[in-house]
Write an enzyme that holds these catalytic residues in place. Structure first.
Site, mmCIF file in Angstrom:
data_model
loop_
_atom_site.group_PDB
_atom_site.id
_atom_site.type_symbol
_atom_site.label_atom_id
_atom_site.label_comp_id
_atom_site.label_asym_id
_atom_site.label_seq_id
_atom_site.Cartn_x
_atom_site.Cartn_y
_atom_site.Cartn_z
ATOM 1 C CB CYS A 13 -0.903 0.002 1.243
ATOM 2 S SG CYS A 13 -1.918 1.471 1.386
ATOM 3 C CD GLU A 54 -1.066 -1.951 -4.749
ATOM 4 O OE1 GLU A 54 -0.176 -1.895 -5.634
ATOM 5 O OE2 GLU A 54 -0.865 -1.623 -3.569
#
Length: 256
Positions: free
Chosen positions: A30, A128
């Site tokens: 992340c 992402e």
């Protein structure tokens, strides 16, 4: 999706900058997230905070971020550097923005922080990338109701040889749910609201029990959508980073 940020006056706050150590080798899962409803943090997390706030649409590693932690006087919202530097590190090259929940009690860089220095890292979305042969499509992930949530976080204090003490944090990660599985093999560990208190207050001797909280978040409560490559650039922090756009179609997929 509304990205409005209401304010009575012009807001110019990013969490107070902390001293920035030399660039670190940071491993990422992340690696970008957003906090565009920062004005709601104090209420949402029942925490004290004094300062001006502004929305952040593309938070990147090494930048200052807001965290919620417990102090002697209660919960407090603080600013920390994103990229945890262990207290015993010789330099900032050991900084890591993520920590795997499955091995959190085995890694010297994270074990003591997990036992003694846990925090909530507020967000209302994260990004992402899905990679194919010739494309890299960024996606935004968040809750269906677009509300604030909290990543499970840990933090530490590090004394720079040439500067002040740096407080820094990392986001814990876990296996992906169905919303993320075809994009990445990890996802940030998102805590349920009813678990905030136990995450922050559990004593070190019982900290091993907290690993049960670090499960994939309920997929049915989340949604995703494609966003612009603007989020690829850490210095670009504008509302357009979080706006839904048509998905990039790779040359290979376009043949079918």
């Amino acid at each position: 999706m509304s990205l409005s940020f209401l304010a009575v006056r012009t807001l110019s706050f990013r969490p107070k900058s902390v001293s920035q150590p030399a660039a670190a080798k940071i491993r990422s899962m992340c690696g970008r997230y957003r906090l565009t409803r920062a004005e709601k943090m104090a209420e949402r997390f029942d925490a004290e905070f004094a300062g001006e706030l502004q929305p952040q649409y593309n938070i990147a590693p090494t930048q200052p971020v807001s965290v919620v932690r417990t102090t002697d006087s209660g919960r407090m919202i603080s600013s920390m550097r994103w990229g945890l530097i262990p207290s015993w590190a010789k330099d900032a090259s050991m900084a890591q923005i993520n920590a795997r929940s499955e091995t959190i009690l085995e890694k010297p860089a994270f074990k003591e922080s997990f036992e003694r220095r846990r925090c909530l890292i507020p967000a209302d979305g994260f990004y992402e990338w899905r990679r194919s042969a010739n494309t890299k499509q960024p996606f935004h992930f968040g809750l269906k109701d677009e509300s604030l949530f909290a990543f499970a976080g840990i933090w530490d204090r590090w004394k720079s040889p040439t500067g002040p003490v740096v407080e820094s944090c990392a986001i814990l990660t876990t296996t992906p749910n169905e919303v993320l599985r075809d994009v990445h093999d990890r996802m940030p560990a998102i805590l349920s609201e009813q678990d905030y208190a136990v995450w922050l207050a559990t004593p070190p001797v019982d900290s091993h029990r907290l690993t049960d909280l670090l499960m994939p978040y309920e997929a049915e409560l989340m949604r995703r959508y494609p966003v612009s490559p603007l989020v690829n650039y850490p210095d670009t922090d504008v509302p357009a980073c979080a706006v839904e756009v048509p998905e990039i179609v790779s040359a290979q997929r376009a043949l079918f």
